[in-house]
Scaffold this motif. Sequence first.
Motif, mmCIF file in Angstrom:
data_model
loop_
_atom_site.group_PDB
_atom_site.id
_atom_site.type_symbol
_atom_site.label_atom_id
_atom_site.label_comp_id
_atom_site.label_asym_id
_atom_site.label_seq_id
_atom_site.Cartn_x
_atom_site.Cartn_y
_atom_site.Cartn_z
ATOM 1 N N LEU A 15 0.828 -1.198 0.000
ATOM 2 C CA LEU A 15 0.000 0.000 0.000
ATOM 3 C C LEU A 15 0.869 1.257 0.000
ATOM 4 O O LEU A 15 1.921 1.286 0.650
ATOM 5 N N ASP A 16 0.445 2.254 -0.720
ATOM 6 C CA ASP A 16 1.120 3.539 -0.698
ATOM 7 C C ASP A 16 0.587 4.336 0.498
ATOM 8 O O ASP A 16 -0.394 5.073 0.394
ATOM 9 N N TRP A 17 1.204 4.145 1.664
ATOM 10 C CA TRP A 17 0.713 4.764 2.898
ATOM 11 C C TRP A 17 0.860 6.283 2.870
ATOM 12 O O TRP A 17 0.191 6.997 3.601
ATOM 13 N N ARG A 18 1.739 6.795 1.997
ATOM 14 C CA ARG A 18 1.909 8.253 1.943
ATOM 15 C C ARG A 18 0.628 8.942 1.494
ATOM 16 O O ARG A 18 0.198 9.929 2.079
ATOM 17 N N SER A 19 0.006 8.438 0.432
ATOM 18 C CA SER A 19 -1.201 9.082 -0.088
ATOM 19 C C SER A 19 -2.458 8.587 0.600
ATOM 20 O O SER A 19 -3.544 9.106 0.347
ATOM 21 N N GLY A 20 -2.339 7.594 1.486
ATOM 22 C CA GLY A 20 -3.509 7.053 2.145
ATOM 23 C C GLY A 20 -3.837 7.693 3.468
ATOM 24 O O GLY A 20 -4.873 7.398 4.071
ATOM 25 N N LEU A 25 -4.970 14.456 9.349
ATOM 26 C CA LEU A 25 -3.785 13.928 10.019
ATOM 27 C C LEU A 25 -2.515 14.520 9.410
ATOM 28 O O LEU A 25 -1.567 14.862 10.130
ATOM 29 N N LEU A 26 -2.501 14.665 8.086
ATOM 30 C CA LEU A 26 -1.349 15.286 7.433
ATOM 31 C C LEU A 26 -1.158 16.719 7.912
ATOM 32 O O LEU A 26 -0.037 17.159 8.178
ATOM 33 N N GLU A 27 -2.258 17.469 8.017
ATOM 34 C CA GLU A 27 -2.165 18.851 8.486
ATOM 35 C C GLU A 27 -1.680 18.905 9.925
ATOM 36 O O GLU A 27 -0.905 19.793 10.301
ATOM 37 N N CYS A 28 -2.114 17.955 10.745
ATOM 38 C CA CYS A 28 -1.670 17.908 12.142
ATOM 39 C C CYS A 28 -0.166 17.649 12.223
ATOM 40 O O CYS A 28 0.542 18.284 13.004
ATOM 41 N N SER A 35 11.095 23.412 11.381
ATOM 42 C CA SER A 35 12.004 24.220 10.568
ATOM 43 C C SER A 35 11.627 24.121 9.099
ATOM 44 O O SER A 35 10.888 23.222 8.670
ATOM 45 N N GLY A 36 12.163 25.053 8.327
ATOM 46 C CA GLY A 36 11.953 25.018 6.892
ATOM 47 C C GLY A 36 12.549 23.780 6.247
ATOM 48 O O GLY A 36 12.007 23.246 5.266
ATOM 49 N N HIS A 37 13.678 23.280 6.788
ATOM 50 C CA HIS A 37 14.305 22.071 6.241
ATOM 51 C C HIS A 37 13.381 20.870 6.419
ATOM 52 O O HIS A 37 13.172 20.079 5.497
ATOM 53 N N ASP A 38 12.802 20.724 7.620
ATOM 54 C CA ASP A 38 11.874 19.624 7.868
ATOM 55 C C ASP A 38 10.646 19.742 6.975
ATOM 56 O O ASP A 38 10.125 18.744 6.466
ATOM 57 N N THR A 39 10.178 20.963 6.791
ATOM 58 C CA THR A 39 9.011 21.185 5.953
ATOM 59 C C THR A 39 9.287 20.800 4.510
ATOM 60 O O THR A 39 8.457 20.176 3.842
ATOM 61 N N ALA A 45 7.682 14.382 -0.190
ATOM 62 C CA ALA A 45 7.268 12.974 -0.176
ATOM 63 C C ALA A 45 6.300 12.663 -1.308
ATOM 64 O O ALA A 45 6.473 11.687 -2.040
ATOM 65 N N CYS A 46 5.254 13.480 -1.471
ATOM 66 C CA CYS A 46 4.263 13.219 -2.511
ATOM 67 C C CYS A 46 3.336 14.428 -2.613
ATOM 68 O O CYS A 46 3.386 15.338 -1.780
ATOM 69 N N SER A 47 2.458 14.411 -3.615
ATOM 70 C CA SER A 47 1.580 15.546 -3.857
ATOM 71 C C SER A 47 0.618 15.825 -2.706
ATOM 72 O O SER A 47 0.459 16.987 -2.315
ATOM 73 N N PRO A 48 -0.047 14.810 -2.114
ATOM 74 C CA PRO A 48 -0.962 15.117 -0.991
ATOM 75 C C PRO A 48 -0.253 15.763 0.193
ATOM 76 O O PRO A 48 -0.828 16.629 0.859
ATOM 77 N N TRP A 49 0.978 15.351 0.461
ATOM 78 C CA TRP A 49 1.723 15.954 1.576
ATOM 79 C C TRP A 49 2.066 17.411 1.256
ATOM 80 O O TRP A 49 2.056 18.271 2.122
ATOM 81 N N ARG A 50 2.388 17.667 -0.008
ATOM 82 C CA ARG A 50 2.738 19.027 -0.408
ATOM 83 C C ARG A 50 1.522 19.948 -0.299
ATOM 84 O O ARG A 50 1.628 21.089 0.143
ATOM 85 N N VAL A 51 0.343 19.441 -0.667
ATOM 86 C CA VAL A 51 -0.878 20.240 -0.584
ATOM 87 C C VAL A 51 -1.260 20.502 0.868
ATOM 88 O O VAL A 51 -1.743 21.585 1.218
ATOM 89 N N ALA A 52 -1.018 19.524 1.745
ATOM 90 C CA ALA A 52 -1.428 19.648 3.144
ATOM 91 C C ALA A 52 -0.627 20.689 3.905
ATOM 92 O O ALA A 52 -1.110 21.251 4.894
ATOM 93 N N VAL A 53 0.592 20.991 3.445
ATOM 94 C CA VAL A 53 1.455 21.936 4.153
ATOM 95 C C VAL A 53 1.955 22.985 3.179
ATOM 96 O O VAL A 53 3.013 22.824 2.562
#
Length: 407
Positions: A15-20, A25-28, A35-39, A45-53
């Motif tokens: 399973l692709d757990w990144r997009s699942g 939860l991603l926003e949390c 830091s900006g580096h962590d961000t 990681a993937c498009s949904p993570w980029r949209v969430a933050v």
Amino acid sequence: MAQPPNSKRRSLPLLDWRSGLPEDLLECIGQRLASGHDTASFRSACSPWRVAVPFATFGLLLLLPFDPDSDRVGFYCVSEKKGLSKTLPDVRGKVACGSSCGWLALMDEASSVMLLNPFAGARAPHVELPPAGEHVAAASSSERVSRVNGRWVLHPTNGYGDADTAGRAIKLEDMRDVFFREIVLLVPPDAAGRECVAMAMLGCSTEVAFCRVGVDSAWTLLDTKLEFSVGSIVHYQDKFLAIDCTGEISVYSSNAAGATPTATLLPSLSPPAGLCHHSYLESNGGLHIVGAMVSTFHETQSFTYSNAIYNCNLHDRTPEWSRVRDIGDQTLFVSKHFNESLSGTSVSKYKENKIYMSEPLYGDPYDLVYRLEIVHIATGASKVKPIQEKMLGSEALSWIRPNLWKL
């Protein structure tokens, strides 16, 4: 032939757990990136993570002066070209005495001190620091200071060395001159498992004050071994540097957990000749100094200046400053009012190999508009950019990188 008992499980698709992960939860998770580096790592990681933050929410902001009679604090976002403000009740009746690791240090007229995180949720978390006592005032001011009916009173001396017994009450706007000029954090108070420590530059002293946040009930005065008063405190590779007004440096380190830091003097390291308005910061493991090379013209009673940046490695056998012309994809953010300056990978419309200065080095303090000075490191040339109207006679306080961790 019988199949191994776990063969069926191995044949299932991964399973692709990144997009699942759920969006909330991603926003949390994104709100807890420090830091900006962590961000940047999270968003890659993937498009949904980029949209969430959205990365713009993590860009550096310019902290503007605030009225102690109000609970509104203003910021300016250079990448978005707009100002914003937050309601922070804890700033009322206080003066800012530091901006470090995304936290504000605030002090009131009673010399009580707190750290405030203006970006971690609707109710900004805060941490109490030990108040400044008479021993801090004695080290910070040449005049006698006492506490009378809950108020700090300054007893100036006359020409014969006698102190005024009545004295005058110390106002809020004078607290930094008498107690803490600036408080700098080595580690923010919300970093799990790491002890938060703070060091304070006093009003005018060759000593500094030190405390372990949440552990010490009072500030400890430390001798810097410097000949002249401390003009800057910088955190550098998990150490504190105390730098006097001539550029001499003391390095503070502790050899055991909980031990009081001790100073090691670096007497052979002096700033480059002719460099004025020193600002120090760590970038890519090296100590940098930013300033202006000034040329005066006595015939016309005028001057010109070009900005310059130098770097040194304090671990070298004989450290020395060398001119820097290229810092790659990095951007430096230099504060004029507070010493806290930052560096980071160029993102969100900030230009690489540039220095963003919170105020022009030789700007007019009575200008009616806040202005940035953007320096091209390769050439030393700069341009001044107006951003928004300001309070008369005030300067931008500091660059601040939002710290979204909650206590």
